[in-house]
Design an enzyme around this catalytic site. Structure first.
Site, mmCIF file in Angstrom:
data_model
loop_
_atom_site.group_PDB
_atom_site.id
_atom_site.type_symbol
_atom_site.label_atom_id
_atom_site.label_comp_id
_atom_site.label_asym_id
_atom_site.label_seq_id
_atom_site.Cartn_x
_atom_site.Cartn_y
_atom_site.Cartn_z
ATOM 1 N N THR A 94 9.912 61.663 -58.959
ATOM 2 C CA THR A 94 9.036 60.567 -59.364
ATOM 3 C C THR A 94 9.557 59.291 -58.725
ATOM 4 O OG1 THR A 94 8.573 61.666 -61.469
ATOM 5 C CG2 THR A 94 8.029 59.331 -61.310
ATOM 6 N N VAL A 165 -0.612 58.851 -59.977
ATOM 7 C CA VAL A 165 -1.011 59.765 -61.053
ATOM 8 C C VAL A 165 0.188 60.096 -61.940
ATOM 9 C CG1 VAL A 165 -1.862 62.085 -61.579
ATOM 10 C CG2 VAL A 165 -2.964 60.722 -59.787
ATOM 11 N N LYS A 166 1.328 60.390 -61.334
ATOM 12 C CA LYS A 166 2.516 60.750 -62.120
ATOM 13 C C LYS A 166 2.980 59.566 -62.967
ATOM 14 C CE LYS A 166 6.025 62.956 -63.733
ATOM 15 N NZ LYS A 166 7.212 63.367 -62.987
ATOM 16 N N LEU A 167 2.956 58.372 -62.407
ATOM 17 C CA LEU A 167 3.398 57.199 -63.162
ATOM 18 C C LEU A 167 2.460 56.890 -64.320
ATOM 19 C CD1 LEU A 167 4.567 54.956 -60.195
ATOM 20 C CD2 LEU A 167 6.031 56.092 -61.888
#
Length: 283
Positions: A94, A165-167
Site C-alpha cells: 500500500t 482504491v486501496k486507500l
C-alpha cells in the site's frame, strides 16, 4: 509460473506460501536474510540479491512496508533494475499513487499495482482480494496468480488507480475502527460490563462486517496482530494527500490518534491498540 517474491514480512511470506502451494516455481528475497526458512524447506529458492532472478522468471512481486522501501527495492538510485527487464513487476504494498506513477515511468506497461484487501491469514487461505491496475496484457499475464485467491478487483489501466482504491478501503477501516474504539472506551468509563459490550459490538447492525473481525483484538490486552498503528497512520496520511486542502477532520483526527498511540509504545501492536489511546504500553 516462475515467480519471485521480494520482501518477507507477514504479507510477503503469506503470498509466497500461497504461490508455492499453488504449484508455482518460487524464489524469494528479503533485505534481512533468514526470514524465509519455512518457505525454503517447502521448496522455494532464496536469492542472495534481488538481481539474481532465474532465467525465465515471469513475475516479480514486491511486498514491502512503505513507499521508501518499495522504491529502494524496485528503483535503486531512481532507476529500474536492469535484471527486471523481462518479467511483470507487481507492487503489492500500500503506497501512494505518486510512487506507483514513478515506477510506471520506469517499468512501463510491465508495472502492475496489486495491493491486497485482507490480512495475511486471508492470503494464506486464498480469501484475499487484490486491487489490480496496469496494462491489460500485464494484468492478464498474472491470471494464474489471481486464480489462487478470491478474485481481483480490476481498477483499470493506470496503476495509480489501484492505490486510490486501496486507500479508500483502508480509510473506511481505520476511521471506523477509531469510532468503535471510542465506543469501547466510553462503555468502560460508564461501567458497562465487557460481556454486554462484546455482545453489543457483535450484534449491532451499526458495526460493519469488516470491523467485526477486529472485536477480539480490541479486548486483547496485547493487541497482537500485524497491521500496526504506524502503518495505519501511513495509509491515512496517503489518503489525506489525495485531496490536499479538503476539509477531512474525521480522517485527520484518526490519523493523529494512530500516530499518538504508536508513540505511546503500541507501535508493534495491531491497530486495535487504538482502544488504549491515552495509556502507555508500560502502564
Amino acid at each position: 509460473m516462475r515467480v519471485t517474491v521480494v520482501g518477507m514480512g507477514n504479507m510477503g511470506r503469506a503470498l509466497a506460501g500461497r504461490l508455492l502451494s499453488g504449484g508455482h516455481a518460487l524464489e524469494v528475497w528479503n533485505r534481512t536474510p533468514g526470514r524465509a526458512g519455512e518457505l525454503v524447506a517447502a521448496g522455494a529458492t532464496e536469492l542472495a540479491a534481488p538481481d539474481d532472478l532465474a532465467p525465465g522468471t515471469e513475475a516479480v512481486f514486491v511486498c514491502s512496508a512503505d513507499d521508501r522501501s518499495v522504491l529502494d527495492i524496485a528503483a535503486p538510485g531512481g532507476a529500474a533494475r536492469a535484471s527486471w527487464s523481462e518479467p511483470v513487476v507487481a507492487v503489492m504494498s500500500t503506497v501512494s499513487p505518486q510512487t506507483l506513477s514513478a515506477l510506471h515511468r520506469l517499468y512501463g506497461d510491465r508495472l502492475v499495482a496489486a495491493p491486497i484487501l485482507g490480512a495475511p491469514q486471508a492470503v494464506t487461505s486464498g480469501e484475499a482480494v487484490f486491487v489490480i491496475a496496469g496494462a491489460e496484457f500485464a494484468r492478464s499475464a498474472l491470471a494464474p496468480v489471481w486464480e489462487l485467491f478470491a478474485g481481483p478487483f480490476d481498477a483499470g489501466d493506470d496503476p495509480a488507480r489501484a492505490a486510490v482504491v486501496k486507500l479508500l478501503n483502508n480509510q473506511l477501516l481505520m476511521t471506523g475502527l477509531a469510532a468503535v474504539a471510542e465506543t469501547v472506551r466510553v462503555a468502560r468509563a460508564a461501567g458497562l460490563d465487557e460481556a454486554t459490550l462484546t455482545a453489543l459490538l457483535r450484534e449491532s447492525a451499526m458495526v460493519p462486517a469488516g470491523l467485526r473481525n477486529r472485536i477480539d483484538g480490541l479486548f486483547d490486552p496485547r493487541h497482537a496482530g500485524w497491521f500496526t498503528p504506524g502503518l495505519g497512520a501511513k495509509d491515512l496520511g496517503h489518503f489525506l494527500g489525495l485531496a490536499p486542502g479538503a476539509p477531512l477532520p474525521v480522517t485527520q483526527a484518526a490519523h493523529d490518534a494512530y500516530v499518538r498511540v504508536a508513540a505511546d509504545g503500541w507501535d508493534t501492536a495491531d491497530i486495535t491498540a487504538l482502544v488504549e489511546l491515552g495509556r502507555t504500553a508500560s502502564d
